[in-house]
Design a protein around this motif. Structure first.
Motif, PDB file in Angstrom:
ATOM      1  N   PHE A   1     -10.290  -9.632 -10.384  1.00  0.00           N
ATOM      2  CA  PHE A   1     -10.654  -7.773 -11.283  1.00  0.00           C
ATOM      3  C   PHE A   1     -11.786  -8.441 -11.745  1.00  0.00           C
ATOM      4  O   PHE A   1     -13.315  -7.407 -12.196  1.00  0.00           O
ATOM      5  CB  PHE A   1      -9.347  -7.367 -11.792  1.00  0.00           C
ATOM      6  CG  PHE A   1     -10.314  -5.771 -12.697  1.00  0.00           C
ATOM      7  CD1 PHE A   1     -10.340  -5.019 -11.762  1.00  0.00           C
ATOM      8  CD2 PHE A   1      -9.864  -6.068 -13.939  1.00  0.00           C
ATOM      9  CE1 PHE A   1     -11.008  -3.259 -12.613  1.00  0.00           C
ATOM     10  CE2 PHE A   1     -10.677  -4.551 -14.657  1.00  0.00           C
ATOM     11  CZ  PHE A   1     -11.095  -3.267 -13.489  1.00  0.00           C
ATOM     12  N   ALA A   2     -11.859  -9.218 -12.987  1.00  0.00           N
ATOM     13  CA  ALA A   2     -12.702  -9.385 -14.078  1.00  0.00           C
ATOM     14  C   ALA A   2     -14.108  -9.734 -13.392  1.00  0.00           C
ATOM     15  O   ALA A   2     -15.734  -9.209 -13.436  1.00  0.00           O
ATOM     16  CB  ALA A   2     -12.723  -9.947 -14.709  1.00  0.00           C
ATOM     17  N   VAL A   3     -14.094 -10.104 -11.813  1.00  0.00           N
ATOM     18  CA  VAL A   3     -15.645 -10.610 -11.356  1.00  0.00           C
ATOM     19  C   VAL A   3     -16.016  -9.358 -10.962  1.00  0.00           C
ATOM     20  O   VAL A   3     -17.405  -8.585 -10.566  1.00  0.00           O
ATOM     21  CB  VAL A   3     -15.044 -11.101  -9.728  1.00  0.00           C
ATOM     22  CG1 VAL A   3     -15.990 -11.342  -9.183  1.00  0.00           C
ATOM     23  CG2 VAL A   3     -14.946 -12.424 -10.825  1.00  0.00           C
ATOM     24  N   ILE A   4     -15.306  -8.652 -10.399  1.00  0.00           N
ATOM     25  CA  ILE A   4     -15.353  -7.496  -9.369  1.00  0.00           C
ATOM     26  C   ILE A   4     -16.152  -5.920 -11.273  1.00  0.00           C
ATOM     27  O   ILE A   4     -17.491  -5.840 -10.161  1.00  0.00           O
ATOM     28  CB  ILE A   4     -14.417  -6.291  -8.685  1.00  0.00           C
ATOM     29  CG1 ILE A   4     -13.196  -6.632  -8.082  1.00  0.00           C
ATOM     30  CG2 ILE A   4     -13.893  -4.789  -8.668  1.00  0.00           C
ATOM     31  CD1 ILE A   4     -12.157  -6.586  -7.458  1.00  0.00           C
ATOM     32  N   TYR A   5     -15.800  -6.294 -12.170  1.00  0.00           N
ATOM     33  CA  TYR A   5     -16.278  -5.455 -13.196  1.00  0.00           C
ATOM     34  C   TYR A   5     -17.850  -6.450 -13.441  1.00  0.00           C
ATOM     35  O   TYR A   5     -18.351  -5.607 -14.156  1.00  0.00           O
ATOM     36  CB  TYR A   5     -15.606  -5.426 -14.087  1.00  0.00           C
ATOM     37  CG  TYR A   5     -15.490  -5.005 -15.278  1.00  0.00           C
ATOM     38  CD1 TYR A   5     -15.784  -3.354 -15.689  1.00  0.00           C
ATOM     39  CD2 TYR A   5     -16.757  -5.827 -16.795  1.00  0.00           C
ATOM     40  CE1 TYR A   5     -16.989  -3.130 -16.901  1.00  0.00           C
ATOM     41  CE2 TYR A   5     -17.023  -4.964 -17.497  1.00  0.00           C
ATOM     42  CZ  TYR A   5     -16.955  -3.639 -17.971  1.00  0.00           C
ATOM     43  OH  TYR A   5     -17.573  -3.376 -19.228  1.00  0.00           O
ATOM     44  N   HIS A   6     -18.056  -7.308 -13.433  1.00  0.00           N
ATOM     45  CA  HIS A   6     -18.813  -8.113 -13.482  1.00  0.00           C
ATOM     46  C   HIS A   6     -20.089  -8.289 -12.971  1.00  0.00           C
ATOM     47  O   HIS A   6     -21.116  -7.268 -13.335  1.00  0.00           O
ATOM     48  CB  HIS A   6     -18.782  -9.566 -13.841  1.00  0.00           C
ATOM     49  CG  HIS A   6     -20.065 -10.310 -14.308  1.00  0.00           C
ATOM     50  ND1 HIS A   6     -20.910 -10.795 -12.899  1.00  0.00           N
ATOM     51  CD2 HIS A   6     -20.078 -10.402 -15.175  1.00  0.00           C
ATOM     52  CE1 HIS A   6     -22.084 -10.998 -13.722  1.00  0.00           C
ATOM     53  NE2 HIS A   6     -21.626 -11.161 -15.341  1.00  0.00           N
ATOM     54  N   VAL A   7     -19.691  -7.785 -11.009  1.00  0.00           N
ATOM     55  CA  VAL A   7     -20.449  -7.697 -10.384  1.00  0.00           C
ATOM     56  C   VAL A   7     -20.740  -6.095 -10.233  1.00  0.00           C
ATOM     57  O   VAL A   7     -22.164  -5.692 -10.320  1.00  0.00           O
ATOM     58  CB  VAL A   7     -20.458  -7.934  -9.063  1.00  0.00           C
ATOM     59  CG1 VAL A   7     -21.342  -7.401  -8.056  1.00  0.00           C
ATOM     60  CG2 VAL A   7     -20.156  -9.702  -9.310  1.00  0.00           C
ATOM     61  N   TRP A   8     -20.205  -4.643 -10.622  1.00  0.00           N
ATOM     62  CA  TRP A   8     -20.656  -3.739 -10.921  1.00  0.00           C
ATOM     63  C   TRP A   8     -20.747  -3.398 -11.898  1.00  0.00           C
ATOM     64  O   TRP A   8     -21.994  -2.639 -11.696  1.00  0.00           O
ATOM     65  CB  TRP A   8     -18.975  -2.713 -10.650  1.00  0.00           C
ATOM     66  CG  TRP A   8     -19.096  -1.438 -11.052  1.00  0.00           C
ATOM     67  CD1 TRP A   8     -19.249  -0.310  -9.719  1.00  0.00           C
ATOM     68  CD2 TRP A   8     -18.767  -0.646 -12.153  1.00  0.00           C
ATOM     69  NE1 TRP A   8     -19.618   0.670 -10.706  1.00  0.00           N
ATOM     70  CE2 TRP A   8     -19.262   0.783 -11.623  1.00  0.00           C
ATOM     71  CE3 TRP A   8     -18.254  -1.220 -13.311  1.00  0.00           C
ATOM     72  CZ2 TRP A   8     -18.905   1.597 -12.807  1.00  0.00           C
ATOM     73  CZ3 TRP A   8     -17.739  -0.478 -13.837  1.00  0.00           C
ATOM     74  CH2 TRP A   8     -18.381   0.891 -14.081  1.00  0.00           C
ATOM     75  N   ALA A   9     -20.708  -3.771 -12.702  1.00  0.00           N
ATOM     76  CA  ALA A   9     -21.808  -3.439 -13.832  1.00  0.00           C
ATOM     77  C   ALA A   9     -22.966  -4.038 -14.502  1.00  0.00           C
ATOM     78  O   ALA A   9     -24.113  -3.241 -15.100  1.00  0.00           O
ATOM     79  CB  ALA A   9     -21.007  -4.141 -15.495  1.00  0.00           C
ATOM     80  N   THR A  10     -22.943  -5.157 -13.530  1.00  0.00           N
ATOM     81  CA  THR A  10     -23.983  -5.879 -14.085  1.00  0.00           C
ATOM     82  C   THR A  10     -25.302  -5.618 -12.331  1.00  0.00           C
ATOM     83  O   THR A  10     -26.297  -5.927 -12.929  1.00  0.00           O
ATOM     84  CB  THR A  10     -24.562  -7.414 -14.573  1.00  0.00           C
ATOM     85  OG1 THR A  10     -23.487  -7.949 -13.482  1.00  0.00           O
ATOM     86  CG2 THR A  10     -23.003  -7.305 -15.541  1.00  0.00           C
TER      87      THR A  10
END
Length: 592
Positions: free
Chosen positions: A454-463
């Motif tokens: 989920f941290a990877v999902i959030y990072h890619v979505w946010a940046t």
């Protein structure tokens, strides 16, 4: 116009793929649907980890009657949440365990976001199915298998690293199916044989249990400290300290635990077991040496001061024991209730059998429109609140021991010896202590199985950028994952917990302590040598090892072991197939 794409990696629809030449540092709203799906299934995955994996830490404690199911849920709630939030991993590797290379995403953040969303969805689906079927599967293997499927779909059959690859490849990971149970069983046998022949089979087993307790507490303190240093605190970097510093920390902590056991634990259990002071309360533990001056009640010895840890009725194999206090109390309650029934007193009869009119007075009825404030209160107080309370507390109030009874289990129980309650009571403290620390380490380490992707999902979505080798894990996501993990255990953990413990063999505090300590040692040893193992497999192997010490192979329910092993093996192909098919269909889907 799409001819130039035929030789490249199949890509998702255009909204998923911004130009890789633009590095945006703001949320990518065209990917909102993927972020929403990832968030939902990260919560489901954490919930199912709590329902499936946390049972490993407390199943033996509940099965041996060292803790009630509700006490175990409360202890696990505190330890798992604190472990996840305080010392949970603050960074996660982009490709978990290095089983696939980052090049499979072709420098495309959209494909990476899609891949990890598919991974978390696939893993959560399987954990839900397995938990419903009462399969204690490995959540780590579930996530690894999901990412393997993604690698195959996105980069071909050669994309996953099938070899050993420095103990991080798939060969090393899947070797844990054999290595973890075998090592766990070996340590379980070694520890329980020391307890069995050093204490349980001796003539004055309580005395020998107290004499050896400081040494056992020292060992437990050392093992649990190593567990936190090597496995349970990835964010603290304790495993990077010099070896001499680690050794000093381990020995000092173990020595402190041993000294505390001498000053506080020994006086407490001596007063309770030897003096048979049944009036002793839990807070008297902190009185320490002053308890030795405490005078027991005049009728001390007439009833047992310790709980009854026996799982089945006595047979010729068992050691003799005094009647438990619970039995005496139940007989008193029964005699009192019989006297009440025989008295025929009208006032008492009215209390036992309340009238329907009284029920109607106690529960107001809705009159008029339901939306009126008074009616809303009635609906909430007398209908919604009782239903919600029953729903939330059901998972911590079921009878685990009754659920662990079947023909094959009872047959295995009849071939295992039960030891005196007073001696078993000594090990209930150590068992709970071991379970709590194991739970803390589990929360710190295994919450990453859902929150890491989920941290990877959030990072890619946010940046809008491809996630690198190390991706930061937001603290709020650890809080979210820890909370869902706790809720999963409290509401549905019993469904997997019923399979472990007494369903495999007859459980007792001394056996449960040996199993949990053996599983902790196995995890520590494996992590030091880079051997990937699952806590589920470690505790199951330790359970079988301790069971074999009964001297009769039929004291183990091998049907239950076969059922558990089937879940481990099926995890790999099923989750990999689900994720590969889902990923392959999406990235190769026709587009307008």
């Amino acid at each position: 116009m799409n001819d130039n794409r035929t030789s490249q990696l199949p890509l998702p629809p255009p909204p998923l793929l911004p130009s890789t030449t633009h590095h945006l540092t703001m949320p990518q709203h065209q990917w909102d649907y993927l972020f929403a799906i990832g968030t939902i299934f990260a919560g489901i995955g954490s919930y199912m980890i709590g329902a499936n994996d946390v049972a490993n830490s407390f199943a033996t404690s509940v099965s041996s009657k060292s803790l009630t199911l509700r006490q175990a849920c409360l202890a696990a709630a505190v330890m798992e949440f604190l472990g996840a939030v305080l010392v949970g991993a603050r960074v996660t590797t982009t490709i978990k365990n290095g089983i696939v290379g980052a090049e499979i995403f072709a420098d495309n953040p959209g494909v990476q976001l899609l891949g990890f969303t598919v991974a978390i969805v696939s893993s959560s689906i399987w954990l839900t199915i397995a938990t419903r079927m009462a399969w204690p599967v490995s959540t780590t293997y579930s996530v690894v298998s999901a990412i393997t499927g993604i690698g195959i779909a996105a980069g071909g059959w050669d994309a996953p690293r099938w070899g050993w690859h420095g103990a991080k490849g798939l060969a090393a990971i899947f070797s844990g199916l054999i290595i973890a149970p075998a090592i766990g069983a070996a340590f379980g046998i070694a520890i329980y044989l020391l307890v069995k022949y050093g204490v349980l089979l001796r003539k004055d087993s309580v005395r020998w249990g107290m004499i050896t307790a400081p040494i056992v507490f020292f060992l437990v303190g050392a093992v649990l400290t190593m567990s936190i240093i090597y496995k349970g605190s990835p964010s603290l970097g304790l495993d990077d300290l010099p070896s001499s510093t680690q050794a000093i920390a381990i020995c000092v902590t173990a020595a402190v635990v041993s000294i505390i056991s001498i000053l506080f634990w020994l006086p407490y259990v001596y007063t309770k077991i030897v003096k048979k002071d049944y009036t002793l309360k839990w807070y008297h533990f902190f009185f320490g040496p002053f308890l030795l001056r405490r005078q027991p009640p005049e009728d001390a010895g007439e009833m047992s001061a310790v709980p009854d840890y026996r799982i089945r009725a006595e047979n010729d194999l068992d050691a003799p024991t005094a009647p438990a206090a619970a039995e005496t109390d139940s007989e008193k309650v029964k005699s009192e209730s019989e006297k009440v029934k025989e008295s025929g007193d009208s006032s008492t009869d009215g209390d036992v059998h309340p009238s329907k009119l009284a029920d109607e007075i106690e529960k107001p009825v809705v009159e008029g429109l339901w939306i009126k404030p008074k009616n809303l209160w009635i609906l909430f107080r007398y209908h919604a609140l009782p239903w919600l309370t029953k729903l939330l507390l059901h998972g911590s109030s079921v009878d685990i021991h009754e659920m662990q009874k079947d023909k094959h289990t009872l047959e295995a129980h009849s071939r295992a010896k039960q030891y005196p309650n007073e001696t078993e009571h000594l090990y209930s403290f150590m068992q709970v202590m071991t379970a709590c620390v194991a739970s803390f380490g589990h929360g710190a380490n295994d919450v990453s199985n859902s929150i890491g992707p989920f941290a990877v999902i959030y990072h890619v979505w946010a940046t809008g950028q491809l996630s690198g080798d190390d991706t930061p894990v937001p603290i709020w996501s650890l809080v979210f994952g820890g909370a869902m993990l706790v809720i999963g255990l409290a509401t549905y953990g019993y469904n997997v917990m019923k399979v472990l413990g007494n369903r495999i063999t007859l459980m007792s505090p001394s056996r449960g302590f040996s199993m949990e300590l053996a599983a902790s040692i196995t995890v520590i040893l494996a992590s030091q040598y880079g051997i990937p193992v699952s806590s589920t497999m470690c505790i199951t192997g330790a359970t079988v090892g301790v069971s074999l010490c009964n001297g009769d192979w039929r004291a183990t329910n091998w049907r239950a072991i076969a059922w558990i092993y089937a879940g481990w093996i099926l995890t790999v192909p099923i989750v990999a197939t689900i994720s590969a098919c889902m990923m392959g269909i999406i990235i190769n889907a026709p587009r307008f």
